[in-house]
Design a protein around this motif. Structure first.
Motif, mmCIF file in Angstrom:
data_model
loop_
_atom_site.group_PDB
_atom_site.id
_atom_site.type_symbol
_atom_site.label_atom_id
_atom_site.label_comp_id
_atom_site.label_asym_id
_atom_site.label_seq_id
_atom_site.Cartn_x
_atom_site.Cartn_y
_atom_site.Cartn_z
ATOM 1 N N VAL A 15 0.813 -1.217 0.000
ATOM 2 C CA VAL A 15 0.000 0.000 0.000
ATOM 3 C C VAL A 15 0.845 1.266 0.000
ATOM 4 O O VAL A 15 0.310 2.353 -0.198
ATOM 5 N N LYS A 16 2.133 1.143 0.147
ATOM 6 C CA LYS A 16 3.000 2.314 0.069
ATOM 7 C C LYS A 16 3.269 2.717 -1.388
ATOM 8 O O LYS A 16 3.847 3.750 -1.646
ATOM 9 N N HIS A 17 2.793 1.897 -2.326
ATOM 10 C CA HIS A 17 2.884 2.245 -3.745
ATOM 11 C C HIS A 17 1.572 2.922 -4.149
ATOM 12 O O HIS A 17 0.500 2.356 -3.955
ATOM 13 N N ILE A 67 -4.548 -5.547 10.600
ATOM 14 C CA ILE A 67 -4.725 -5.522 9.150
ATOM 15 C C ILE A 67 -5.135 -4.139 8.668
ATOM 16 O O ILE A 67 -4.735 -3.696 7.609
ATOM 17 N N MET A 68 -5.915 -3.423 9.464
ATOM 18 C CA MET A 68 -6.321 -2.075 9.059
ATOM 19 C C MET A 68 -5.120 -1.135 9.061
ATOM 20 O O MET A 68 -4.993 -0.278 8.189
ATOM 21 N N ALA A 69 -4.221 -1.298 10.037
ATOM 22 C CA ALA A 69 -2.987 -0.498 10.047
ATOM 23 C C ALA A 69 -2.158 -0.832 8.817
ATOM 24 O O ALA A 69 -1.590 0.058 8.182
ATOM 25 N N ALA A 70 -2.117 -2.111 8.446
ATOM 26 C CA ALA A 70 -1.352 -2.513 7.266
ATOM 27 C C ALA A 70 -1.921 -1.895 5.991
ATOM 28 O O ALA A 70 -1.172 -1.459 5.118
ATOM 29 N N THR A 71 -3.252 -1.811 5.882
ATOM 30 C CA THR A 71 -3.843 -1.220 4.681
ATOM 31 C C THR A 71 -3.591 0.281 4.598
ATOM 32 O O THR A 71 -3.778 0.884 3.559
#
Length: 179
Positions: free
Chosen positions: A100-102, A135-139
């Motif tokens: 998600v950093k892209h 998972i929400m932090a990861a998104t």
């Protein structure tokens, strides 16, 4: 290569010790429509995924034959591991966090797929309801491996109403008669 970065590099760069010395095209799908980025994302191999995307220009938004992106696969596999495989789930969160950093991948967070008719964000929200808020932090690209995450709390939304209609008051029976 099962997550073995040196072996992946040898296959991709053509430096494998096998006599053929053939190279693997990172964006070319297999018979199931999966490219190397899909396999790395599905298996939770962040270092392999980073090598493919950052060093070999693999497309992190590439869709498979069912229109699933590496992001959707990573979230789906985290959901599959949610029932007890904490280590596997964390590796999937790490992959999601990387993807998600892209910028182009961020756009896919809200794009529905053909199979589940869900967005990756919706699938992640379902996973969060079953496990925790990691998972929400990861998104959002803010997941931290050593942080303890608590139960997921959904954002409260203001009640919606039909446009053009005034807000209703009173009991349902009196409201219906007033119309």
């Amino acid at each position: 290569a099962k997550g073995d970065l040196p072996k992946v590099k040898a296959f991709v760069e053509g430096t494998d010790s096998k006599p053929s010395n053939w190279r693997i095209a990172v964006n070319t799908p297999d018979e199931d429509g999966l490219a190397a980025v899909h396999w790395a994302a599905m298996r939770g191999h962040r270092d392999v995924l980073a090598y493919l995307v950052d060093k070999q220009n693999a497309d992190p938004t590439k869709l498979d034959k069912d229109s699933w992106s590496p992001l959707m696969w990573a979230i789906f596999m985290a959901e599959q591991a949610a029932k007890g495989e904490t280590g596997k789930r964390k590796s999937q969160y790490d992959v999601v966090n990387f993807l998600v950093k892209h910028l182009a991948v961020q756009e896919q967070l809200h794009t529905h797929d053909r199979l589940l008719s869900k967005t990756p964000h919706e699938l992640a929200t379902e996973l969060a309801r079953c496990t925790d808020e990691a998972i929400m932090a990861a998104t959002k690209g803010t997941w931290e491996q050593n942080k303890q995450y608590g139960l997921y709390k959904e954002e409260e939304r203001a009640p919606t109403r039909d446009k053009g209609r005034p807000p209703t008051t009173g009991t349902p029976s009196t409201t219906a008669r007033a119309r």
